[in-house]
Design a protein around this motif. Structure first.
Motif, short mmCIF file in Angstrom:
data_model
loop_
_atom_site.label_atom_id
_atom_site.label_comp_id
_atom_site.label_asym_id
_atom_site.label_seq_id
_atom_site.Cartn_x
_atom_site.Cartn_y
_atom_site.Cartn_z
N LEU A 1 -3.57 -0.72 -3.69
CA LEU A 1 -2.81 -1.82 -3.19
C LEU A 1 -3.57 -3.25 -3.41
O LEU A 1 -4.49 -3.15 -2.98
CB LEU A 1 -2.01 -1.96 -2.01
CG LEU A 1 -1.21 -0.92 -1.50
CD1 LEU A 1 -0.77 -0.92 0.10
CD2 LEU A 1 0.25 -1.02 -2.25
N CYS B 1 4.84 -0.01 2.08
CA CYS B 1 5.15 -0.23 0.64
C CYS B 1 6.07 0.69 0.12
O CYS B 1 6.22 1.68 0.60
CB CYS B 1 3.63 -0.42 -0.12
SG CYS B 1 3.58 -0.65 -1.66
N THR B 2 6.72 0.40 -0.96
CA THR B 2 7.43 1.31 -1.73
C THR B 2 6.78 1.56 -3.03
O THR B 2 5.64 0.62 -3.49
CB THR B 2 9.12 0.84 -1.96
OG1 THR B 2 8.69 -0.41 -3.05
CG2 THR B 2 9.57 0.36 -0.84
N SER C 1 6.74 -1.55 -5.65
CA SER C 1 6.09 -2.60 -4.96
C SER C 1 5.30 -3.26 -6.28
O SER C 1 4.62 -2.48 -6.76
CB SER C 1 5.05 -2.36 -3.87
OG SER C 1 4.22 -3.59 -3.64
N PRO C 2 5.28 -4.60 -6.67
CA PRO C 2 4.31 -5.10 -7.48
C PRO C 2 2.90 -4.94 -7.11
O PRO C 2 2.13 -5.15 -7.96
CB PRO C 2 4.96 -6.40 -7.59
CG PRO C 2 5.82 -6.89 -6.42
CD PRO C 2 6.31 -5.52 -5.81
N ARG C 3 2.67 -4.89 -5.74
CA ARG C 3 1.32 -4.74 -5.40
C ARG C 3 0.68 -3.38 -5.57
O ARG C 3 -0.65 -3.02 -5.64
CB ARG C 3 1.15 -5.12 -4.07
CG ARG C 3 1.48 -6.49 -3.59
CD ARG C 3 1.44 -6.70 -2.08
NE ARG C 3 0.17 -6.08 -1.32
CZ ARG C 3 0.23 -5.51 -0.32
NH1 ARG C 3 1.25 -5.05 0.47
NH2 ARG C 3 -1.10 -4.97 0.31
N LEU C 4 1.47 -2.41 -5.94
CA LEU C 4 1.07 -1.04 -6.17
C LEU C 4 0.45 -0.76 -7.52
O LEU C 4 1.25 -1.02 -8.43
CB LEU C 4 1.98 0.09 -5.98
CG LEU C 4 1.71 1.47 -5.99
CD1 LEU C 4 0.75 1.85 -4.95
CD2 LEU C 4 2.76 2.41 -5.57
N LEU D 1 2.29 5.42 1.15
CA LEU D 1 3.18 4.28 0.92
C LEU D 1 3.86 3.87 2.06
O LEU D 1 3.67 2.67 2.38
CB LEU D 1 4.16 4.56 0.00
CG LEU D 1 3.45 4.78 -1.55
CD1 LEU D 1 4.76 5.31 -2.61
CD2 LEU D 1 3.28 3.50 -1.89
N ALA E 1 -0.13 -9.96 -5.63
CA ALA E 1 0.66 -9.21 -6.86
C ALA E 1 0.58 -9.73 -8.27
O ALA E 1 1.00 -9.34 -9.30
CB ALA E 1 2.13 -9.10 -6.39
N GLN F 1 1.20 2.26 4.54
CA GLN F 1 0.91 1.05 4.07
C GLN F 1 2.25 -0.11 4.16
O GLN F 1 2.12 -1.21 3.77
CB GLN F 1 0.58 1.08 2.45
CG GLN F 1 -0.53 1.90 2.39
CD GLN F 1 -1.68 1.72 3.14
OE1 GLN F 1 -2.11 0.45 3.43
NE2 GLN F 1 -2.43 2.88 3.56
#
Length: 142
Positions: free
Chosen positions: A9, A44-45, A48-51, A39, A13, A42
């Motif tokens: 992560l 998060c999915t 996510s643009p961060r993944l 996920l 992003a 965190q």
């Protein structure tokens, strides 16, 4: 399975590191309990643009302190990740190398062009299915 790749992560992003798993297509590891739990932990999915995801040889680009999870990828999945991460000039030549598997005309010229474009010899061998010794011989002949 290959060496483990890493999901991680990013704090920002907008930083461009690795590749978004969703951009690679279906990855078996994304459906595992371990990845889903990570996920969830965190907050998060998978979309996510961060993944981000990197192949084993690119683990050093994962920022220090970033949340990360090692994941196994099949050879085919790993090839797709590498292809998505390749610079534009490499990606175009890699497309031709993949297409080469269906035809043998112009093999030496195509290999020489790929090497001249900076595609590493091991990657040329992986994409074409040509024996690595043949690719290495082409490097010596340049």
């Amino acid at each position: 399975m290959t060496d483990e790749a890493y999901l991680f992560l990013l704090d920002d992003a907008d930083v461009v590191l690795g590749v978004a798993p969703a951009a690679v297509g279906d990855l078996a590891c994304m459906d595992t309990t371990a990845v889903r739990a990570w996920l969830n932990a965190q907050g998060c999915t998978a979309a996510s643009p961060r993944l981000r995801l990197v192949p084993p040889e690119e683990r050093a680009v994962v920022p220090e302190g970033a949340e990360r999870l090692p994941v196994p990828l099949s050879e085919e999945e790993l090839s797709r990740v590498r292809h998505r991460m390749a610079p534009g000039t490499h990606a175009r030549v890699e497309d031709e190398l993949l297409a080469y598997r269906d035809c043998a005309d112009g093999r030496d010229e195509l290999i020489a062009r790929a090497l001249a474009a900076g595609v590493p010899p091991h990657r040329v061998a992986e994409l074409t299915g040509v024996d690595p010794a043949t690719v290495t011989a082409a490097v010596g002949g340049r």
